[in-house]
Design a protein around this motif. Structure first.
Motif, PDB file in Angstrom:
ATOM      1  N   UNK A 196       0.878  -1.322   0.096  1.00  0.00           N
ATOM      2  CA  UNK A 196       0.093  -0.001   0.035  1.00  0.00           C
ATOM      3  C   UNK A 196       0.856   1.384   0.152  1.00  0.00           C
ATOM      4  N   UNK A 197       2.000   1.285   0.658  1.00  0.00           N
ATOM      5  CA  UNK A 197       2.821   2.225   0.935  1.00  0.00           C
ATOM      6  C   UNK A 197       3.481   2.753  -0.692  1.00  0.00           C
ATOM      7  N   UNK A 198       3.869   1.439  -1.285  1.00  0.00           N
ATOM      8  CA  UNK A 198       4.328   1.465  -2.788  1.00  0.00           C
ATOM      9  C   UNK A 198       3.415   1.980  -3.493  1.00  0.00           C
ATOM     10  N   UNK A 199       2.295   1.508  -3.381  1.00  0.00           N
ATOM     11  CA  UNK A 199       1.499   2.294  -4.553  1.00  0.00           C
ATOM     12  C   UNK A 199       1.022   3.909  -4.194  1.00  0.00           C
ATOM     13  N   UNK A 200       0.960   4.167  -2.840  1.00  0.00           N
ATOM     14  CA  UNK A 200       0.580   5.497  -2.566  1.00  0.00           C
ATOM     15  C   UNK A 200       1.824   6.419  -3.061  1.00  0.00           C
ATOM     16  N   UNK A 201       3.155   6.059  -2.654  1.00  0.00           N
ATOM     17  CA  UNK A 201       4.173   6.730  -3.113  1.00  0.00           C
ATOM     18  C   UNK A 201       4.184   6.937  -4.692  1.00  0.00           C
ATOM     19  N   UNK A 202       3.763   5.666  -5.223  1.00  0.00           N
ATOM     20  CA  UNK A 202       4.169   5.783  -6.913  1.00  0.00           C
ATOM     21  C   UNK A 202       2.970   6.676  -7.340  1.00  0.00           C
ATOM     22  N   UNK A 203       1.804   6.550  -6.749  1.00  0.00           N
ATOM     23  CA  UNK A 203       0.671   7.735  -7.103  1.00  0.00           C
ATOM     24  C   UNK A 203       1.177   8.998  -7.278  1.00  0.00           C
ATOM     25  N   UNK A 204       1.768   9.234  -5.963  1.00  0.00           N
ATOM     26  CA  UNK A 204       2.158  10.704  -5.903  1.00  0.00           C
ATOM     27  C   UNK A 204       3.236  11.183  -6.974  1.00  0.00           C
ATOM     28  N   UNK A 205       4.392  10.232  -6.788  1.00  0.00           N
ATOM     29  CA  UNK A 205       5.609  10.517  -7.843  1.00  0.00           C
ATOM     30  C   UNK A 205       4.744  10.455  -9.242  1.00  0.00           C
ATOM     31  N   UNK A 206       3.984   9.651  -9.687  1.00  0.00           N
ATOM     32  CA  UNK A 206       3.348   9.572 -11.128  1.00  0.00           C
ATOM     33  C   UNK A 206       2.696  10.975 -11.344  1.00  0.00           C
ATOM     34  N   UNK A 207       1.761  11.187 -10.252  1.00  0.00           N
ATOM     35  CA  UNK A 207       1.070  12.509 -10.490  1.00  0.00           C
ATOM     36  C   UNK A 207       1.987  13.526 -10.814  1.00  0.00           C
ATOM     37  N   UNK A 208       3.209  13.732 -10.099  1.00  0.00           N
ATOM     38  CA  UNK A 208       4.029  14.932  -9.889  1.00  0.00           C
ATOM     39  C   UNK A 208       4.677  14.597 -11.391  1.00  0.00           C
ATOM     40  N   UNK A 209       4.982  13.469 -11.888  1.00  0.00           N
ATOM     41  CA  UNK A 209       5.938  13.399 -13.114  1.00  0.00           C
ATOM     42  C   UNK A 209       5.375  12.966 -14.451  1.00  0.00           C
ATOM     43  N   UNK A 210       4.028  13.152 -14.327  1.00  0.00           N
ATOM     44  CA  UNK A 210       3.315  12.537 -15.435  1.00  0.00           C
ATOM     45  C   UNK A 210       3.514  13.059 -16.658  1.00  0.00           C
TER      46      UNK A 210
END
Ligand code: MTE
Length: 335
Positions: A20-34
């Motif tokens: 869950x932490x991986x997914x959450x971090x990844x969502x955040x990073x992907x959002x920023x780096x889309x």
């Protein structure tokens, strides 16, 4: 296929402790780096729109106090599905239901029996018909080649499947470095065989070590991955630590674990499974719903975590990318 370069997911693995932490971090990073990721994602954009239920991540706060804005979550929701819209299997599924016969044939027993498997130090010898043979330490492989994220379906010949977010590097990079000679036609892979650590090796039914093979063209294909991680963490022993092959259009047994040797050769390798049951397992072993296994149908499969069966896709859904490798080949004869 989803491909993402390391630069987009530079999270120290020490920070990543759960799915869950991986997914959450990844969502955040992907959002920023889309926008940055856009050029890479465009080449493999999903054809189908993911079903909303499958793509509904929770907007939980990430570590370090960042909160994932709803718009960012919506923007990146499909990142938790494969390109066909199917959700990733959980970390728990992927790491608790395993085939690794060197430990045991009991899928749920592999995790426990492999817990103390020693994966450091580790190296792979690359030899045979190459101009630059060599032995590559794990640290070299991890630092030399970009570790990319690849979300692939894994379809076992036993007719179950999963969607797995791997990290790893393209095998083609290593092969280019060793520079196969023009006589090399096949690549032969070998798993460690250490009876001290692997109780399953006492089984007389198999001709150890576990061996698998590909044609050079298959090995050089962009989809062919040397996997070093899952869900942002280093591979666990049960999944083939520290490095295993992943060939997503072939049955899962081609994806050989814990590789210690790679040999370029002009002779078609005989895999462990070909030697054990030549009438059941051929060299190619491409996922093919039209060719049943002699003892069961391959037309459908059970996705781990789902109740009803789903149709199996030719080449496991990667037909567009790989069918040309088999032009002129009778896929029934060359099963
Ligand atoms: N590699 C080795 N060395 N030994 C094995 O028993 N099992 C294969 C493949 N690689 C196997 C192996 C099979 S049958 C499958 S389906 C996949 O690994 C399973 O990979 P997973 O356990 O990571 O899901």
């Amino acid at each position: 296929m989803l491909i993402k370069r390391k630069s987009g997911i530079e999270i120290p693995s020490s920070e990543i402790t759960s799915e869950s932490l991986y997914k959450t971090r990844r969502q955040f990073i992907r959002g920023a780096g889309a926008i940055a990721a856009g050029s890479i994602m465009a080449a493999c954009r999903p054809e189908r729109v993911p079903p909303e239920s499958a793509a509904a991540p929770t907007a939980a706060p990430a570590t370090g106090g960042e909160t994932v804005a709803e718009s960012e979550v919506v923007q990146v929701a499909s990142a938790q599905t494969d390109e066909l819209g199917d959700p990733w299997n959980s970390f728990e599924d992927i790491t608790s239901y395993n085939n690794y016969y060197e430990f045991t044939t009991d899928k749920e027993g592999v995790k426990g029996l492999s817990q103390n498997f020693k994966t450091d130090p580790w190296s792979i010898e690359v030899t045979g018909m190459v101009n630059n043979p060599g032995t590559f330490g794990m640290e070299d492989l991890l630092s030399k080649y970009d570790q990319e994220e690849r979300v692939y379906r894994l379809r076992c010949v036993e007719a179950w499947s999963m969607v797995i977010p791997w990290q790893g590097f393209q095998l083609s990079k290593l092969l280019k470095e060793v520079d196969p000679t023009s006589n090399a036609k096949y690549v032969r892979f070998e798993t460690l065989a250490d009876p001290e650590q692997m109780p399953g090796l006492s089984s007389p039914w198999y001709n150890w070590p576990y061996v698998e093979g590909l044609t050079v063209e298959e090995a050089m294909h962009d989809l062919t991955l040397m996997a070093t991680g899952i869900y942002g963490q280093s591979l666990l022993p049960q999944n083939g630590a520290p490095v295993r092959l992943v060939v997503p259009w072939k049955y899962g047994f081609k994806s050989i674990k814990s590789i210690v040797k790679i040999e370029l050769t002009d002779e078609q390798p005989t895999s462990l499974w070909m030697a054990a049951a030549p009438n059941e397992y051929g060299f190619y072993s491409n996922v093919n719903p039209d060719v049943p296994h002699p003892r069961w149908s391959q037309a459908s499969e059970r996705r781990i975590g789902e109740f009803s069966r789903r149709e199996t896709l030719k080449f496991n859904g990667y037909e567009e990318q790989v069918a040309h490798l088999y032009d002129g080949l009778d896929l029934r004869e060359n099963f």
